[in-house]
Every structure is written in structure tokens, then in C-alpha cells.
Design a protein around this motif. Structure first.
Motif, PDB file in Angstrom:
ATOM      1  N   THR A 178     -62.989 -56.063 -38.967  1.00  0.00           N
ATOM      2  CA  THR A 178     -62.996 -54.974 -37.986  1.00  0.00           C
ATOM      3  C   THR A 178     -61.640 -54.848 -37.306  1.00  0.00           C
ATOM      4  OG1 THR A 178     -65.340 -55.404 -37.594  1.00  0.00           O
ATOM      5  CG2 THR A 178     -64.210 -54.037 -35.978  1.00  0.00           C
ATOM      6  N   LEU A 179     -61.010 -55.980 -37.014  1.00  0.00           N
ATOM      7  CA  LEU A 179     -59.680 -55.936 -36.408  1.00  0.00           C
ATOM      8  C   LEU A 179     -58.673 -55.243 -37.332  1.00  0.00           C
ATOM      9  CD1 LEU A 179     -59.229 -59.476 -34.784  1.00  0.00           C
ATOM     10  CD2 LEU A 179     -59.175 -57.288 -33.594  1.00  0.00           C
ATOM     11  N   LYS A 180     -58.724 -55.610 -38.610  1.00  0.00           N
ATOM     12  CA  LYS A 180     -57.761 -55.061 -39.567  1.00  0.00           C
ATOM     13  C   LYS A 180     -57.968 -53.575 -39.819  1.00  0.00           C
ATOM     14  CE  LYS A 180     -56.632 -59.159 -42.316  1.00  0.00           C
ATOM     15  NZ  LYS A 180     -56.719 -59.782 -43.660  1.00  0.00           N
ATOM     16  N   THR A 181     -59.207 -53.122 -39.713  1.00  0.00           N
ATOM     17  CA  THR A 181     -59.494 -51.717 -40.029  1.00  0.00           C
ATOM     18  C   THR A 181     -59.620 -50.855 -38.771  1.00  0.00           C
ATOM     19  OG1 THR A 181     -61.861 -52.246 -40.107  1.00  0.00           O
ATOM     20  CG2 THR A 181     -60.645 -52.264 -42.189  1.00  0.00           C
ATOM     21  N   GLY A 182     -59.472 -51.493 -37.600  1.00  0.00           N
ATOM     22  CA  GLY A 182     -59.565 -50.754 -36.347  1.00  0.00           C
ATOM     23  C   GLY A 182     -58.197 -50.324 -35.865  1.00  0.00           C
ATOM     24  N   VAL A 183     -57.924 -50.593 -34.603  1.00  0.00           N
ATOM     25  CA  VAL A 183     -56.689 -50.131 -33.982  1.00  0.00           C
ATOM     26  C   VAL A 183     -55.448 -50.760 -34.630  1.00  0.00           C
ATOM     27  CG1 VAL A 183     -56.596 -51.913 -32.177  1.00  0.00           C
ATOM     28  CG2 VAL A 183     -55.638 -49.660 -31.715  1.00  0.00           C
ATOM     29  N   ILE A 185     -54.909 -51.226 -37.843  1.00  0.00           N
ATOM     30  CA  ILE A 185     -54.775 -50.909 -39.272  1.00  0.00           C
ATOM     31  C   ILE A 185     -53.361 -50.454 -39.649  1.00  0.00           C
ATOM     32  CG2 ILE A 185     -55.641 -48.536 -38.990  1.00  0.00           C
ATOM     33  CD1 ILE A 185     -56.944 -48.878 -41.786  1.00  0.00           C
ATOM     34  N   GLN A 186     -52.756 -49.619 -38.793  1.00  0.00           N
ATOM     35  CA  GLN A 186     -51.416 -49.132 -39.114  1.00  0.00           C
ATOM     36  C   GLN A 186     -50.396 -50.262 -39.085  1.00  0.00           C
ATOM     37  OE1 GLN A 186     -50.142 -45.731 -36.838  1.00  0.00           O
ATOM     38  NE2 GLN A 186     -48.020 -45.888 -37.522  1.00  0.00           N
ATOM     39  N   LEU A 187     -50.526 -51.144 -38.090  1.00  0.00           N
ATOM     40  CA  LEU A 187     -49.600 -52.253 -37.978  1.00  0.00           C
ATOM     41  C   LEU A 187     -49.757 -53.229 -39.140  1.00  0.00           C
ATOM     42  CD1 LEU A 187     -47.465 -53.704 -36.202  1.00  0.00           C
ATOM     43  CD2 LEU A 187     -49.357 -54.970 -35.191  1.00  0.00           C
ATOM     44  N   VAL A 188     -50.997 -53.542 -39.491  1.00  0.00           N
ATOM     45  CA  VAL A 188     -51.253 -54.438 -40.619  1.00  0.00           C
ATOM     46  C   VAL A 188     -50.649 -53.872 -41.893  1.00  0.00           C
ATOM     47  CG1 VAL A 188     -53.052 -55.411 -42.106  1.00  0.00           C
ATOM     48  CG2 VAL A 188     -53.316 -55.512 -39.621  1.00  0.00           C
TER      49      VAL A 188
END
Length: 232
Positions: A178-183, A185-188
Motif C-alpha cells: 500500500t505504501l508503494k502504490t499510494g502517495v 508511488i511516484q517517488l518509488v
């Protein structure tokens, strides 16, 4: 002859030292993480064996740990865990735990040219501050001081960055997917082009700390041609 032998011995016994910044918003668990490392690993000048067991969690919970104002520094003698396939046992890690309050974050960049890696700790239960956390990470990874250290990177972070999703032991913690696909996602997505990793941990419970540090040490050694270690 004595001086030559002494010089050769000193050179042979010197350890590689890597400087690591511990960053993140206030109350993310940065200082608690540093205090836990002191229990898990010995200091370079100590002969004491580290406490490689779960009792460190109860010791940490009994401590009164105050927020960092300014910086805390600690150096540990890194040793690979017994079940690791790696053998990095001649390394010192010097940690700078820097205050995460908004008024102190503009001081972080002063340390960028001297550091070899970054640990950025995220409070995975504090959903109201995820946007602030995201913006802080973006500013960190695109700071102009990275460009001054190596222009080829065009002001993009050029050291390994380990993001630790802390407090995963709590029921309200947001999971890694959820962290990776939430807010974030762009940074990851941006950081996939750099040497970075997002890992779940619980600093209080000693969950994932040694595994996370092992990943970071591997990347610090790999990045030696770009950021040579000090020798102590």
C-alpha cells in the motif's frame, strides 16, 4: 624495521568506515533505531559481545528516549549475522541521527558530501503525514548538494538510500504494498533508477533491523568506486 612493521600492521588492521545519515520526520523512530543498534552491535573500541537476541526489545522499551535536537552520533563495528551468506566483518558504520523537526531539516544537506548512505525512516502508522514525508523525501533526493559532489548525477542522490517503513508491529500500520502504490508511488518509481530499497521494520521489536542493515552495507561496499570509505 620496527617502524615499518608497525606501519604495515596499522595499515592491515584499519577498518573501512562508512558514514550513514539517519533521516525522517520527527517521531518516526530515528533515535530509537540508533539506540537499538547500540545493543545489537559493539562499538569499535569495545570487546563486549553485542546482544543478538530478542531481549533488546525489552531493554529499548524500558528506556526514555527523547527527540533529537541537533544530532546524535554513534559508531558501530558491523558484523554479518551468523545466517548470512555475506562476510563483511571489517567495517565500521558511523551514524548521524539528525533532528527531523521541520525547522531542522534545512541542515541535513550540510552532511551530504560526507555521507556514504542514507537511512530514511517512515512512520507507517502516521497516514496524515505521508504527504509531508513524501515531499521531504523528494527534496532530499533532488537536493543541489548531490550535484556538487558529482555533476554526472544531475542533482540526484548518488548514495544508497534505505527507506524503512517503521512500526509494522502495530495493527494500524500501512503495509509495504500500500505504501508503494499510494502517495509514494511516484517517488518509488523515480528511485528505481538509483540504489534504493523500501523495507518493513519494527524498531521497537527488533524486526527487520539486521536484515535492513545488511542490505545497506552490501550497497555501501558496491558503491565504493563512487564514494570511497574512510579508514579508521
Amino acid at each position: 624495521m620496527f617502524h615499518l612493521a608497525s606501519s604495515l600492521y596499522t595499515q592491515y588492521t584499519k577498518r573501512e568506515q562508512y558514514n550513514v545519515l539517519i533521516l525522517g520526520l520527527d517521531n518516526a523512530g530515528k533515535t530509537t533505531f540508533l539506540e537499538h543498534l547500540k545493543l545489537l552491535y559493539a562499538s569499535p573500541d569495545s570487546s563486549k559481545k553485542p546482544k543478538r537476541s530478542k531481549d533488546t526489545a525489552s531493554i529499548i522499551k524500558s528506556k526514555r528516549i527523547l527527540p533529537t535536537v541537533g544530532q546524535n552520533t554513534t559508531t558501530i563495528k558491523y558484523e554479518s549475522s551468523s545466517d548470512s551468506h555475506l562476510n563483511y566483518n571489517n567495517i565500521n558504520l558511523k551514524f548521524w541521527d539528525l533532528g527531523g523537526q521541520k525547522s531542522l531539516r534545512n541542515m541535513w544537506s550540510r552532511y551530504f558530501t560526507s555521507c556514504h548512505g542514507i537511512i530514511f525512516i517512515i512512520d507507517s502508522t502516521d497516514t496524515e503525514r505521508f504527504q509531508e514525508c513524501y515531499e521531504t523525501l523528494v527534496n532530499l533526493t533532488h537536493d543541489e548538494n548531490w550535484g556538487s559532489a558529482n555533476n554526472d548525477y544531475d542533482n540526484m542522490v548518488n548514495v544508497p538510500i534505505l527507506m524503512m517503513a517503521n512500526k509494522q508491529d502495530l495493527p494500524q500500520a500501512i503495509d509495504l504494498v500500500t505504501l508503494k502504490t499510494g502517495v509514494f508511488i511516484q517517488l518509488v518509481s523515480e528511485l528505481e533508477a538509483t540504489d534504493s530499497k523500501l523495507l518493513p521494520v519494527s524498531v521497537l521489536e527488533n524486526q527487520g533491523l539486521q536484515e535492513s542493515l545488511e542490505w545497506l552495507v552490501t550497497r555501501l561496499v558496491y558503491n565504493k568506486p563512487n564514494r570511497a570509505p574512510e579508514y579508521k
